[in-house]
Write an enzyme that holds these catalytic residues in place. Structure first.
Site, mmCIF file in Angstrom:
data_model
loop_
_atom_site.group_PDB
_atom_site.id
_atom_site.type_symbol
_atom_site.label_atom_id
_atom_site.label_comp_id
_atom_site.label_asym_id
_atom_site.label_seq_id
_atom_site.Cartn_x
_atom_site.Cartn_y
_atom_site.Cartn_z
ATOM 1 N N SER A 204 5.571 -21.478 14.725
ATOM 2 C CA SER A 204 4.902 -21.751 13.446
ATOM 3 C C SER A 204 4.485 -20.450 12.779
ATOM 4 O O SER A 204 3.983 -19.536 13.448
ATOM 5 C CB SER A 204 3.663 -22.619 13.659
ATOM 6 O OG SER A 204 2.947 -22.760 12.447
ATOM 7 N N TYR B 194 -3.674 -24.638 18.548
ATOM 8 C CA TYR B 194 -2.285 -24.698 18.078
ATOM 9 C C TYR B 194 -1.678 -23.304 17.983
ATOM 10 O O TYR B 194 -0.564 -23.054 18.469
ATOM 11 C CB TYR B 194 -2.232 -25.400 16.725
ATOM 12 C CG TYR B 194 -0.842 -25.554 16.170
ATOM 13 C CD1 TYR B 194 0.040 -26.478 16.713
ATOM 14 C CD2 TYR B 194 -0.404 -24.786 15.091
ATOM 15 C CE1 TYR B 194 1.324 -26.631 16.199
ATOM 16 C CE2 TYR B 194 0.869 -24.930 14.575
ATOM 17 C CZ TYR B 194 1.730 -25.858 15.133
ATOM 18 O OH TYR B 194 3.002 -26.004 14.630
#
Length: 246
Positions: free
Chosen positions: A141, A154
């Site tokens: 990401s 995350y």
């Protein structure tokens, strides 16, 4: 099953969002697809049906990427059905929001179990099962660079996944297997949109010079490049497909 020279790809998290777009694109590229899904059988079968409707071949296999036995079964069943595995794409992931606070350790553990442990399991099986010339692609990401509050678990999980990519590429030296990551920016999927206000989504869209949210198909196109013949010289890289979001 004898598929001649038709190549086979496993796509984890392939029942929805970016993973579904990747499965559909690789099927359009001529791959047979094994769609892994965690729990939503109906969505996985929708993806399989969509691929079959346009003349492709696909199956759905349930499992938890955090469970090494489930991942081993995913690879074993794919090989049993199609006789080979050429490309592995690990798109399975979760994105719970949790601040770095004493009461949120369970959220860290849950995120690591799927995003990092899951990626490790899938990469390890791919390393063991792929033949020479195979491709391993994992999803990271671009939010890693942003350090937004609430994204700690995350970001930690995805940063760790990125660190595995060059290590595995080096461990596979001599086998002509490439290992790369795709790091999307904000993409209009349920995973990204869930729990966000329109104002926040609009704000995030404006952060990139292209000033919009990405589309799942745009991430799938980058995966297609890495999985195909034109991506053969790209190895141990993190490709940030994010419209300039940095």
């Amino acid at each position: 099953m004898d598929n001649g020279n038709q190549k086979v790809a496993i796509v984890t998290g392939g029942s929805r969002g970016i993973g579904q777009a990747i499965a559909m694109r690789l099927a359009a590229d001529g791959f047979i697809i094994a769609i892994h899904y965690a729990s939503n059988h109906d969505k996985a079968e929708e993806s399989v049906h969509a691929i079959r409707t346009v003349g492709g071949t696909a199956i759905a296999i349930q499992g938890d990427v955090g469970d090494p036995h489930d991942v081993a079964r995913l690879f074993r069943q794919t090989t049993h059905e199609f006789g080979r595995i050429d490309v592995v794409v690990n798109s399975a992931g979760i994105m719970p929001m949790a601040r770095i606070e004493v009461d949120n350790l369970d959220m860290l553990d849950k995120t690591i179990a799927t995003n990092l442990r899951g990626a490790f399991n899938v990469m390890a099986q791919a390393a063991a099962q792929l033949g020479d010339g195979g491709r391993i692609i994992v999803l990271s990401s671009s939010v890693i660079a942003k350090s937004f509050p609430g994204y700690g678990p995350y970001i930690a999980s995805k940063a760790a996944v990125e660190s595995l990519v060059p290590v595995l590429a080096n461990e596979l030296r001599g086998r002509a297997i490439t290992v790369n990551a795709i790091a999307p920016g904000p993409v209009g999927t349920d995973l990204f949109l869930e729990g966000k206000s329109k104002e926040l989504i609009d704000h995030l869209a404006k952060l990139a010079p292209l000033e919009r949210i990405g589309k799942p198909d745009e991430i799938a196109s980058a995966v297609s490049f890495l999985a195909g013949p034109d991506g053969a010289w790209v190895n141990a890289q993190v490709v940030r497909v994010n419209g300039g979001y940095a």
